[in-house]
Scaffold this motif. Structure first.
Motif, PDB file in Angstrom:
ATOM      1  N   VAL A 213      -6.849  74.744  -0.403  1.00 22.81           N
ATOM      2  CA  VAL A 213      -7.560  73.925   0.595  1.00 22.81           C
ATOM      3  C   VAL A 213      -7.664  74.723   1.967  1.00 22.81           C
ATOM      4  N   THR A 214      -8.822  74.969   2.345  1.00 20.93           N
ATOM      5  CA  THR A 214      -8.972  76.084   3.370  1.00 20.93           C
ATOM      6  C   THR A 214     -10.038  75.127   4.645  1.00 20.93           C
ATOM      7  N   LEU A 215      -9.289  75.247   5.767  1.00 19.26           N
ATOM      8  CA  LEU A 215      -9.790  74.656   7.174  1.00 19.26           C
ATOM      9  C   LEU A 215     -10.955  75.672   7.601  1.00 19.26           C
ATOM     10  N   GLN A 216     -12.287  75.429   7.743  1.00 12.08           N
ATOM     11  CA  GLN A 216     -12.985  76.448   8.375  1.00 12.08           C
ATOM     12  C   GLN A 216     -12.981  75.946   9.831  1.00 12.08           C
ATOM     13  N   LEU A 217     -12.409  77.050  10.508  1.00 12.66           N
ATOM     14  CA  LEU A 217     -12.190  76.535  11.985  1.00 12.66           C
ATOM     15  C   LEU A 217     -12.988  77.329  12.843  1.00 12.66           C
ATOM     16  N   TYR A 218     -13.987  78.156  12.373  1.00  8.69           N
ATOM     17  CA  TYR A 218     -14.918  78.905  13.508  1.00  8.69           C
ATOM     18  C   TYR A 218     -16.421  78.556  12.651  1.00  8.69           C
ATOM     19  N   ASP A 219     -17.274  78.991  13.522  1.00  4.83           N
ATOM     20  CA  ASP A 219     -18.682  79.232  13.235  1.00  4.83           C
ATOM     21  C   ASP A 219     -18.659  80.147  12.175  1.00  4.83           C
ATOM     22  N   HIS A 220     -19.368  80.079  11.215  1.00  6.64           N
ATOM     23  CA  HIS A 220     -19.269  81.108  10.035  1.00  6.64           C
ATOM     24  C   HIS A 220     -19.938  82.368  10.320  1.00  6.64           C
ATOM     25  N   GLY A 221     -21.068  82.301  11.137  1.00  8.76           N
ATOM     26  CA  GLY A 221     -21.804  83.641  11.617  1.00  8.76           C
ATOM     27  C   GLY A 221     -20.737  84.442  12.428  1.00  8.76           C
ATOM     28  N   GLU A 222     -20.276  83.798  13.341  1.00 10.41           N
ATOM     29  CA  GLU A 222     -19.444  84.372  14.552  1.00 10.41           C
ATOM     30  C   GLU A 222     -18.213  84.730  13.659  1.00 10.41           C
ATOM     31  N   ALA A 223     -17.746  84.112  12.999  1.00  7.65           N
ATOM     32  CA  ALA A 223     -16.237  84.612  12.110  1.00  7.65           C
ATOM     33  C   ALA A 223     -16.410  85.695  11.281  1.00  7.65           C
ATOM     34  N   THR A 224     -17.713  85.876  10.864  1.00  2.40           N
ATOM     35  CA  THR A 224     -17.659  87.110   9.825  1.00  2.40           C
ATOM     36  C   THR A 224     -17.665  88.423  10.833  1.00  2.40           C
ATOM     37  N   LYS A 225     -17.777  88.357  12.048  1.00  3.73           N
ATOM     38  CA  LYS A 225     -17.570  89.309  12.673  1.00  3.73           C
ATOM     39  C   LYS A 225     -16.415  89.762  13.212  1.00  3.73           C
ATOM     40  N   ARG A 226     -15.284  88.738  13.034  1.00  5.14           N
ATOM     41  CA  ARG A 226     -14.115  89.054  13.698  1.00  5.14           C
ATOM     42  C   ARG A 226     -13.041  89.615  12.635  1.00  5.14           C
TER      43      ARG A 226
ATOM     44  N   PHE B 119     -12.959  72.544   4.072  1.00 10.63           N
ATOM     45  CA  PHE B 119     -13.425  71.561   4.957  1.00 10.63           C
ATOM     46  C   PHE B 119     -13.618  72.083   6.335  1.00 10.63           C
ATOM     47  N   ASP B 120     -14.779  71.469   6.934  1.00 11.84           N
ATOM     48  CA  ASP B 120     -15.029  72.096   8.334  1.00 11.84           C
ATOM     49  C   ASP B 120     -14.448  71.208   9.415  1.00 11.84           C
ATOM     50  N   HIS B 121     -13.551  72.001  10.301  1.00  9.60           N
ATOM     51  CA  HIS B 121     -12.511  71.334  11.310  1.00  9.60           C
ATOM     52  C   HIS B 121     -12.666  72.065  12.341  1.00  9.60           C
ATOM     53  N   GLU B 122     -14.052  72.441  12.587  1.00 10.16           N
ATOM     54  CA  GLU B 122     -14.113  73.356  13.819  1.00 10.16           C
ATOM     55  C   GLU B 122     -14.402  72.704  15.048  1.00 10.16           C
ATOM     56  N   SER B 123     -14.735  71.556  14.870  1.00 17.63           N
ATOM     57  CA  SER B 123     -14.792  70.526  16.288  1.00 17.63           C
ATOM     58  C   SER B 123     -13.467  70.196  16.638  1.00 17.63           C
ATOM     59  N   SER B 124     -12.336  69.611  15.893  1.00 18.69           N
ATOM     60  CA  SER B 124     -11.122  69.492  16.163  1.00 18.69           C
ATOM     61  C   SER B 124     -10.278  70.750  16.511  1.00 18.69           C
ATOM     62  N   PHE B 125     -10.342  71.926  15.972  1.00 12.82           N
ATOM     63  CA  PHE B 125     -10.128  73.116  16.262  1.00 12.82           C
ATOM     64  C   PHE B 125     -10.448  73.480  17.714  1.00 12.82           C
ATOM     65  N   ARG B 126     -11.691  73.283  18.169  1.00 12.96           N
ATOM     66  CA  ARG B 126     -12.017  73.579  19.523  1.00 12.96           C
ATOM     67  C   ARG B 126     -11.416  72.573  20.219  1.00 12.96           C
ATOM     68  N   THR B 127     -11.571  71.522  20.107  1.00 13.23           N
ATOM     69  CA  THR B 127     -10.651  70.324  21.060  1.00 13.23           C
ATOM     70  C   THR B 127      -9.368  70.740  21.344  1.00 13.23           C
ATOM     71  N   GLN B 128      -8.324  70.666  20.164  1.00 13.49           N
ATOM     72  CA  GLN B 128      -7.070  70.644  20.036  1.00 13.49           C
ATOM     73  C   GLN B 128      -6.211  72.178  20.456  1.00 13.49           C
TER      74      GLN B 128
END
Length: 365
Positions: free
Chosen positions: A42-55, A82-91
């Motif tokens: 299981v992987t949590l996606q914590l960033y926007d895909h487009g931005e993340a690929t540059k990092r 699973f897309d958890h970008e929103s909770s990662f941003r908030t928490q």
């Protein structure tokens, strides 16, 4: 290949592995699959895909998600994202910015473990019918007389117990850390022996969501008021210069103060966000006799002598708890509000808390 006892309950046969796309979690997945248990990645996606690929050096994003999926394909196990970008941003990300704005020094890795990586993953693992959740953290779970205990990793250079102090007893019952008894060198060897494409992949950086380590730029982008300047004053309140925003300063900092005329080196002693002031003083002023801890997580008895670690790279020092106060046997340096104090009995993690305030060993006249 090394074998690992995942300490599954009798009749249990399903392991969910938290996969970040790095070598550590990939080896955990392989060890879980080799145990004979049904294994799910299981992987949590914590960033926007487009931005993340540059990092470079990020985790749980872009290329890393593809790497995790490729490892699961090679092992023949299921993989879910699973897309958890929103909770990662908030928490995590927003709290990181707010802590700097309040003059504290945050630890986003702990917040990530407390939030998306453990709390959210726990719920997902339970929903998938897992008997345990395995991660690639370098700590040990040892079953004592009464319950599971958290211990430091065998490899001291890789030990991550400082960042996992907030793991609750209930979480510890469900978690497994199969790499805690292995040196990092052996983990990479295992990845190579198993033909995993991530065997030589570099480790992720500490703060994965801060490109190039420039946290000040990120904080100012999220909280523009963090760029507001103010005065640099000595411990008596006399103005020595001006600063360009509290976000550029942390307790104990010496470089970058851009003030002169002092007969001795000056350090950041504390930050006063209400007045937007940076207070500086001699190194002796950094000595702390005690710290008040908040939001404690207790995993073991806190009576009597223990050791405390107040920074991730610091060595544990003798101390004792008196109420909510952590009292050092010898004045400690580099103790900053916002950081964590993690308590140990030898190799065992007794728990810890967030440093809310400090008591100086030297009281200025």
């Amino acid at each position: 290949m090394d074998t690992v006892d995942f300490q599954l309950p009798a009749g249990a046969r399903r392991i969910v592995v938290a996969m970040s796309g790095g070598v550590d979690s990939s080896v955990v997945a392989a060890l879980a699959q080799a145990s004979g248990a049904e294994t799910i990645g299981v992987t949590l996606q914590l960033y926007d895909h487009g931005e993340a690929t540059k990092r470079a050096g990020a985790c749980c994003a872009g290329r890393d998600i593809r790497d995790a999926r490729a490892v699961c394909d090679r092992l023949g196990i299921a993989h879910y994202v699973f897309d958890h970008e929103s909770s990662f941003r908030t928490q995590v990300v927003d709290r990181f910015a707010d802590e700097y704005l309040a003059g504290r020094t945050p630890i986003p890795c702990v917040q990530c473990n407390m939030g998306p990586k453990f709390t959210d993953l726990f719920a997902l693992a339970r929903d998938l019918g897992a008997d345990c959740l395995a991660t690639g953290h370098y700590v040990r779970r040892i079953v004592g007389d009464d319950d599971a205990q958290l211990h430091r990793a065998v490899d001291p250079a890789r030990d991550q117990s400082y960042f996992l102090f907030a793991t609750t007893r209930a979480q510890l019952d469900f978690l497994r850390f199969p790499l805690g008894a292995l040196p990092k060198r052996r983990v990479r060897e295992l990845a190579g022996e198993m033909g995993l494409l991530v065997a030589d992949k570099p480790d992720s950086q500490d703060i994965c969501f801060v490109p190039d380590g420039d946290y000040a730029t990120l904080v100012k982008k999220l909280r523009p008021e963090a760029a507001a300047g103010g005065d640099i004053v000595d411990m008596a309140g006399r103005k020595l210069g001006e600063h360009r925003g509290l976000v550029h300063y942390t307790v104990g900092q010496r470089r970058g103060l851009e003030i002169g005329g002092s007969p001795e080196p000056l350090y950041v002693v504390r930050l006063e966000p209400e007045q937007r002031r940076v207070v500086v003083g001699p190194r002796a002023a950094l000595a702390v006799a005690a710290a008040r801890l908040a939001d404690m997580n207790v995993l073991g008895p806190l009576e009597g002598a223990l050791t405390a670690k107040v920074r991730s790279m610091a060595k544990p020092v003798p101390a004792r708890m008196i109420g909510d106060r952590l009292v050092f046997a010898v004045p400690e340096y580099g103790v900053a509000p916002g950081q964590a104090a993690v308590l140990y009995d030898g190799e065992r993690v007794l728990g810890g808390g967030w440093i809310a305030a400090t008591e100086p060993a030297l009281v200025a006249a």
